[in-house]
Enzyme design. Structure first.
Site, PDB file in Angstrom:
ATOM      1  N   ASN A   9       0.863  -1.180   0.000  1.00  0.00           N
ATOM      2  CA  ASN A   9       0.000   0.000   0.000  1.00  0.00           C
ATOM      3  C   ASN A   9       0.896   1.225   0.000  1.00  0.00           C
ATOM      4  O   ASN A   9       1.496   1.565   1.021  1.00  0.00           O
ATOM      5  CB  ASN A   9      -0.890  -0.026   1.252  1.00  0.00           C
ATOM      6  CG  ASN A   9      -1.689   1.250   1.426  1.00  0.00           C
ATOM      7  OD1 ASN A   9      -1.795   2.052   0.500  1.00  0.00           O
ATOM      8  ND2 ASN A   9      -2.243   1.435   2.613  1.00  0.00           N
ATOM      9  N   LYS A  11       0.104   4.252  -0.276  1.00  0.00           N
ATOM     10  CA  LYS A  11      -0.547   5.437   0.320  1.00  0.00           C
ATOM     11  C   LYS A  11      -0.331   6.662  -0.590  1.00  0.00           C
ATOM     12  O   LYS A  11      -0.253   6.529  -1.796  1.00  0.00           O
ATOM     13  CB  LYS A  11      -0.043   5.689   1.732  1.00  0.00           C
ATOM     14  CG  LYS A  11      -0.073   4.418   2.586  1.00  0.00           C
ATOM     15  CD  LYS A  11       0.102   4.689   4.043  1.00  0.00           C
ATOM     16  CE  LYS A  11       0.273   3.386   4.786  1.00  0.00           C
ATOM     17  NZ  LYS A  11       0.142   3.518   6.211  1.00  0.00           N
ATOM     18  N   HIS A  97      -9.442   0.663   5.145  1.00  0.00           N
ATOM     19  CA  HIS A  97      -8.130   0.944   5.742  1.00  0.00           C
ATOM     20  C   HIS A  97      -8.287   1.907   6.920  1.00  0.00           C
ATOM     21  O   HIS A  97      -9.123   2.809   6.878  1.00  0.00           O
ATOM     22  CB  HIS A  97      -7.182   1.540   4.690  1.00  0.00           C
ATOM     23  CG  HIS A  97      -5.769   1.606   5.178  1.00  0.00           C
ATOM     24  ND1 HIS A  97      -5.322   2.630   5.982  1.00  0.00           N
ATOM     25  CD2 HIS A  97      -4.736   0.763   5.010  1.00  0.00           C
ATOM     26  CE1 HIS A  97      -4.049   2.415   6.274  1.00  0.00           C
ATOM     27  NE2 HIS A  97      -3.661   1.287   5.688  1.00  0.00           N
ATOM     28  N   GLU A  99      -6.702   4.424   7.859  1.00  0.00           N
ATOM     29  CA  GLU A  99      -6.596   5.861   7.552  1.00  0.00           C
ATOM     30  C   GLU A  99      -7.892   6.374   6.915  1.00  0.00           C
ATOM     31  O   GLU A  99      -8.269   7.521   7.118  1.00  0.00           O
ATOM     32  CB  GLU A  99      -5.372   6.108   6.660  1.00  0.00           C
ATOM     33  CG  GLU A  99      -4.092   5.972   7.475  1.00  0.00           C
ATOM     34  CD  GLU A  99      -2.925   5.348   6.746  1.00  0.00           C
ATOM     35  OE1 GLU A  99      -2.880   5.388   5.504  1.00  0.00           O
ATOM     36  OE2 GLU A  99      -2.039   4.786   7.438  1.00  0.00           O
ATOM     37  N   GLU A 169      -5.186  -5.179  10.725  1.00  0.00           N
ATOM     38  CA  GLU A 169      -4.182  -4.135  10.890  1.00  0.00           C
ATOM     39  C   GLU A 169      -4.436  -3.371  12.183  1.00  0.00           C
ATOM     40  O   GLU A 169      -5.240  -2.417  12.209  1.00  0.00           O
ATOM     41  CB  GLU A 169      -4.246  -3.154   9.710  1.00  0.00           C
ATOM     42  CG  GLU A 169      -3.980  -3.800   8.371  1.00  0.00           C
ATOM     43  CD  GLU A 169      -3.446  -2.791   7.374  1.00  0.00           C
ATOM     44  OE1 GLU A 169      -2.317  -2.992   6.914  1.00  0.00           O
ATOM     45  OE2 GLU A 169      -4.127  -1.789   7.102  1.00  0.00           O
ATOM     46  N   GLY A 175       2.453   2.199  10.560  1.00  0.00           N
ATOM     47  CA  GLY A 175       3.343   3.341  10.357  1.00  0.00           C
ATOM     48  C   GLY A 175       4.057   3.794  11.616  1.00  0.00           C
ATOM     49  O   GLY A 175       4.646   4.872  11.648  1.00  0.00           O
ATOM     50  N   SER A 215       3.616  -2.193  10.246  1.00  0.00           N
ATOM     51  CA  SER A 215       5.071  -2.161  10.373  1.00  0.00           C
ATOM     52  C   SER A 215       5.746  -3.502  10.049  1.00  0.00           C
ATOM     53  O   SER A 215       6.713  -3.887  10.715  1.00  0.00           O
ATOM     54  CB  SER A 215       5.478  -1.660  11.767  1.00  0.00           C
ATOM     55  OG  SER A 215       4.966  -0.348  11.974  1.00  0.00           O
TER      56      SER A 215
HETATM   57  C1  PEP Z   1      -0.739  -0.043   5.921  1.00  0.00           C
HETATM   58  O1  PEP Z   1      -0.839   1.131   5.611  1.00  0.00           O
HETATM   59  O2  PEP Z   1      -1.608  -0.849   5.539  1.00  0.00           O
HETATM   60  C2  PEP Z   1       0.403  -0.460   6.731  1.00  0.00           C
HETATM   61  C3  PEP Z   1       0.407  -1.654   7.245  1.00  0.00           C
HETATM   62  O3  PEP Z   1       1.406   0.473   6.901  1.00  0.00           O
HETATM   63  P1  PEP Z   1       2.862   0.188   7.576  1.00  0.00           P
HETATM   64  O4  PEP Z   1       3.381  -1.088   6.975  1.00  0.00           O
HETATM   65  O5  PEP Z   1       3.676   1.381   7.173  1.00  0.00           O
HETATM   66  O6  PEP Z   1       2.640   0.071   9.033  1.00  0.00           O
END
Ligand code: PEP
Length: 253
Positions: A9, A11, A97, A99, A169, A175, A215
Site C-alpha cells: 500500500n 498510500k 483501511h 486511515e 491491521e 506506520g 510495520s
Molecule cells: C498499511 O498502511 O496498511 C500499513 C500496514 O502500513 P505500515 O506497513 O507502514 O505500518
C-alpha cells in the site's frame, strides 16, 4: 492450503517517475519461484495506476487501488468508480483501511456499500479491520474487530467471499514501527477465522486469506508469515523500497 498474498500500500507517496521505477524495480527483483508461493500486488495512488500498469505489463504482479466509490458515475466530485479502476486493469481494491476510517471518517456502513459495489464489479477487496491502541488496552480488540467484520461484510454472500481478503491491521502498529508480535497477530487472525466460520461455513473459513498489516519489514516477515492463520501481509512504508518489499515477499517463499 491457502497461498500467501502480500500487497504493498503505497498510500499518498511516490511521483510519476518514482512510481514507475518502483514497479519496474520490484518486477525485476522477483523471479518465477516467488509467484509459486506468493501472490503479489501493489496499490499505488490513483493518478499513477496507469503508469504502474504499464510498468508491470508482462509481470505477475497485480495492481490494486487504495479506495473506490460505490456509485457508477455522476456528480461525485473527486471520486473514482469501480469501472474506472477496471479500465486501468486493477484486480484489487483496499477498503476499510484505518486511515480511511480514522482520518477520512469512513463508517462501517459506507465501507459495506463499497464492498458490495467492488464485488459486483469484479474487483477483489482487501478488507481492512483493526483496533486502536486504547481499544487494545481496554481488552476490546475482539469486540471491535468483530463489529467491523460483521458490518463490513453484511450481505456479502459465501460465493462473493471467495474474492475477499481480510487484512488485520492493529491501528497502533500502522506506520509506527511497532509491530504486533506474531502471537498477537495469530490470536486475532484465529478469532477472525472463527467468526467467518460462524458467519459462513467451513470451506469459506478455511479458504479466506487473512493478511497482517502494521510495520511489517524484512526482519519480522518470516516470523509473522510462519503463524498458522497469517496468510500474507499488507505492507505500507516498507513497500516503498524495492529491496525491503522484495525481502518481505521472499520471506514467504
Ligand atoms: C498499511 O498502511 O496498511 C500499513 C500496514 O502500513 P505500515 O506497513 O507502514 O505500518
Amino acid at each position: 492450503m491457502r497461498k500467501l498474498f502480500i500487497a504493498g500500500n503505497w498510500k499518498m507517496n511516490t511521483d510519476a517517475k518514482s512510481a514507475s521505477a518502483l514497479a519496474l524495480g520490484l518486477a525485476k527483483a522477483l523471479d518465477a519461484s516467488v509467484y509459486k508461493a506468493v501472490d503479489v500486488a501493489v496499490c499505488p495512488p490513483f493518478v499513477y495506476l496507469q503508469d504502474v500498469a504499464n510498468a508491470l505489463a508482462g509481470s505477475k504482479i497485480s495492481l490494486g487501488a487504495q479506495n473506490v466509490y460505490f456509485e457508477d458515475n455522476g456528480a461525485f466530485t473527486g471520486e473514482t468508480s469501480c469501472a474506472m479502476l477496471k479500465d486501468l486493469c486493477c484486480e484489487y481494491v483496499i477498503l476499510g483501511h484505518s486511515e480511511r476510517r480514522h482520518v477520512l471518517g469512513e463508517t462501517d456502513a459506507l465501507i459495506n456499500k463499497k464492498m458490495h459495489k467492488a464485488l459486483a464489479s469484479g474487483l477483489k477487496p482487501i478488507f481492512a479491520v483493526g483496533e486502536l491502541l486504547a481499544q487494545r488496552e481496554s481488552n476490546e480488540t475482539d469486540k471491535v474487530v468483530k463489529t467491523q467484520i460483521e458490518k463490513g461484510l453484511a450481505g456479502i454472500t459465501a460465493e462473493q467471499m471467495k474474492d475477499v481478503t481480510i487484512a488485520y491491521e492493529p491501528v497502533w502498529a500502522i506506520g509506527t514501527g511497532k509491530t504486533a508480535t506474531p502471537e498477537q497477530a495469530q490470536e486475532v487472525h484465529a478469532a477472525i477465522r472463527a467468526l467467518i466460520l460462524k458467519m459462513y461455513n467451513k470451506n469459506i473459513a478455511d479458504a479466506v486469506r487473512i493478511q497482517y498489516g502494521g510495520s511489517a519489514k524484512p526482519s519480522n516477515a518470516a516470523e509473522l508469515l510462519g503463524k498458522q492463520d497469517v496468510d500474507g501481509l499488507l505492507v505500507g512504508g516498507a513497500s516503498l523500497k524495492v529491496e525491503d518489499f522484495a525481502g518481505i515477499i521472499k520471506a514467504g517463499v
